[in-house]
Design an enzyme around this catalytic site. Structure first.
Site, PDB file in Angstrom:
ATOM      1  N   TYR A 127      -9.058   7.642   6.056  1.00 28.85           N
ATOM      2  CA  TYR A 127      -9.663   8.710   5.255  1.00 28.85           C
ATOM      3  C   TYR A 127     -11.019   8.284   4.712  1.00 28.85           C
ATOM      4  O   TYR A 127     -11.968   9.065   4.669  1.00 28.85           O
ATOM      5  CB  TYR A 127      -8.723   9.108   4.112  1.00 28.85           C
ATOM      6  CG  TYR A 127      -7.756  10.200   4.506  1.00 28.85           C
ATOM      7  CD1 TYR A 127      -6.797   9.975   5.481  1.00 28.85           C
ATOM      8  CD2 TYR A 127      -7.816  11.453   3.918  1.00 28.85           C
ATOM      9  CE1 TYR A 127      -5.920  10.970   5.862  1.00 28.85           C
ATOM     10  CE2 TYR A 127      -6.936  12.458   4.292  1.00 28.85           C
ATOM     11  CZ  TYR A 127      -5.987  12.212   5.258  1.00 28.85           C
ATOM     12  OH  TYR A 127      -5.119  13.205   5.640  1.00 28.85           O
ATOM     13  N   GLU A 128     -11.105   7.041   4.304  1.00 26.81           N
ATOM     14  CA  GLU A 128     -12.363   6.528   3.748  1.00 26.81           C
ATOM     15  C   GLU A 128     -13.486   6.672   4.771  1.00 26.81           C
ATOM     16  O   GLU A 128     -14.599   7.112   4.421  1.00 26.81           O
ATOM     17  CB  GLU A 128     -12.164   5.052   3.384  1.00 26.81           C
ATOM     18  CG  GLU A 128     -13.303   4.428   2.620  1.00 26.81           C
ATOM     19  CD  GLU A 128     -12.904   3.061   2.060  1.00 26.81           C
ATOM     20  OE1 GLU A 128     -11.892   2.488   2.506  1.00 26.81           O
ATOM     21  OE2 GLU A 128     -13.609   2.581   1.180  1.00 26.81           O
TER      22      GLU A 128
ATOM     23  N   GLU B 230       0.881  -1.181   0.000  1.00 28.76           N
ATOM     24  CA  GLU B 230       0.000   0.000   0.000  1.00 28.76           C
ATOM     25  C   GLU B 230       0.910   1.221   0.000  1.00 28.76           C
ATOM     26  O   GLU B 230       1.706   1.409   0.933  1.00 28.76           O
ATOM     27  CB  GLU B 230      -0.915   0.031   1.236  1.00 28.76           C
ATOM     28  CG  GLU B 230      -1.880   1.224   1.175  1.00 28.76           C
ATOM     29  CD  GLU B 230      -2.631   1.474   2.490  1.00 28.76           C
ATOM     30  OE1 GLU B 230      -2.296   0.865   3.510  1.00 28.76           O
ATOM     31  OE2 GLU B 230      -3.532   2.337   2.477  1.00 28.76           O
TER      32      GLU B 230
ATOM     33  N   GLU C  38       5.079   4.664   3.661  1.00 32.64           N
ATOM     34  CA  GLU C  38       4.611   5.980   4.112  1.00 32.64           C
ATOM     35  C   GLU C  38       5.828   6.885   4.332  1.00 32.64           C
ATOM     36  O   GLU C  38       6.725   6.544   5.079  1.00 32.64           O
ATOM     37  CB  GLU C  38       3.807   5.832   5.407  1.00 32.64           C
ATOM     38  CG  GLU C  38       3.407   7.126   6.075  1.00 32.64           C
ATOM     39  CD  GLU C  38       2.694   8.115   5.144  1.00 32.64           C
ATOM     40  OE1 GLU C  38       1.697   7.746   4.521  1.00 32.64           O
ATOM     41  OE2 GLU C  38       3.175   9.264   5.021  1.00 32.64           O
TER      42      GLU C  38
ATOM     43  N   ASP D  32      -2.746  11.545  -2.176  1.00 30.86           N
ATOM     44  CA  ASP D  32      -2.766  13.004  -2.280  1.00 30.86           C
ATOM     45  C   ASP D  32      -3.106  13.386  -3.723  1.00 30.86           C
ATOM     46  O   ASP D  32      -2.473  12.902  -4.653  1.00 30.86           O
ATOM     47  CB  ASP D  32      -1.400  13.581  -1.888  1.00 30.86           C
ATOM     48  CG  ASP D  32      -1.084  13.318  -0.420  1.00 30.86           C
ATOM     49  OD1 ASP D  32      -2.034  13.131   0.365  1.00 30.86           O
ATOM     50  OD2 ASP D  32       0.102  13.296  -0.057  1.00 30.86           O
TER      51      ASP D  32
END
Ligand code: SAM
Length: 213
Positions: free
Chosen positions: A192-193, A43, A68, A117
């Site tokens: 975020y979802e 991811e 990340e 983003d």
């Protein structure tokens, strides 16, 4: 994702070097052995790690790697992952710009892009994780049946991505402009979802497969 600097983040990432891989290039071609798995998913932009930690718990036979770049955020993800069985998981706390050196050609099964983003200004389009410059890297790193799965709240980023994948001759396998209208217990909800779902906003999702050779 902006977050106030956490004094514990950098030391925590370093202390957990078995999990937070500082030199991922060392493992290129050997991730399956390292994570004792048959299938390997990454991811990119994993944020605080909700998605890949939940998905790894739901799919313990698969390898899951979060990527990340923001260390304050990556440290939260690492903490979350380390609190659960994590033999099949790893975290790379670096910018995905270097992706091609971290994995061997054809090593990956699935690449997840969750609420990436959007970089709305056209001058920054190259930074979008669905820009052709990234798609070329994904194509090399995925196996012949490999897929990219994207979820986003952002219709402009979604449209850009559909166009970009199409231009690069990827096959569109699935598309939804309201993915959460139906229950999808097989797919974890990201941080975020959840926020966008709470606001009643639709979730856009697409699955692309590499072009037929
Ligand atoms: C909007 S957040 C979404 C987080 C998470 N995927 C979710 O859905 O809750 C996007 C994250 O991607 C990270 N990110 C953006 N570009 C990146 C890159 N090139 N390499 C690694 N991480 C990146 C950002 O730091 C941020 O934490």
């Amino acid at each position: 994702m902006r977050m106030r600097k956490k004094a514990w983040a950098e030391p925590f990432l370093k202390e957990n070097a078995d999990f937070v891989i500082e030199k991922p290039e060392i493992w290129a071609g050997h991730w399956r052995e390292k994570l004792a798995c048959q299938r390997l998913r990454i991811e990119i932009g994993s944020g605080k790690g909700d998605y890949f930690t939940k998905m790894a718990a739901m799919n313990p036979d698969e390898g899951w790697i979060g990527i990340e770049k923001e260390h304050n955020v990556a440290a939260v993800a690492a903490k979350k992952a380390l609190a659960q069985p994590h033999e099949h998981m790893a975290l790379i706390a670096q910018d995905a710009d270097q992706l091609s050196s971290w994995f061997a050609k054809g090593e990956l099964d699935v690449i997840h892009l969750n609420f990436s983003d959007p970089w709305p200004k056209s001058g920054y389009a190259k930074r979008r994780l669905s820009h052709a410059r990234f798609l070329k890297q994904y194509e090399a790193l995925l196996n012949p049946q490999g897929q990219v799965i994207m979820k986003t709240d952002n219709p402009k980023l979604f449209e850009f991505s559909l166009t970009e994948f199409s231009r690069e001759n990827w096959q569109l396998r699935e598309v939804s402009v309201d993915f959460r209208r139906q229950p999808h217990p097989e797919d974890a909800i990201t941080e975020y979802e959840q926020k966008f779902m709470d606001l009643g906003q639709p979730i856009y999702r697409a699955v692309w497969q590499k072009k037929a050779i």
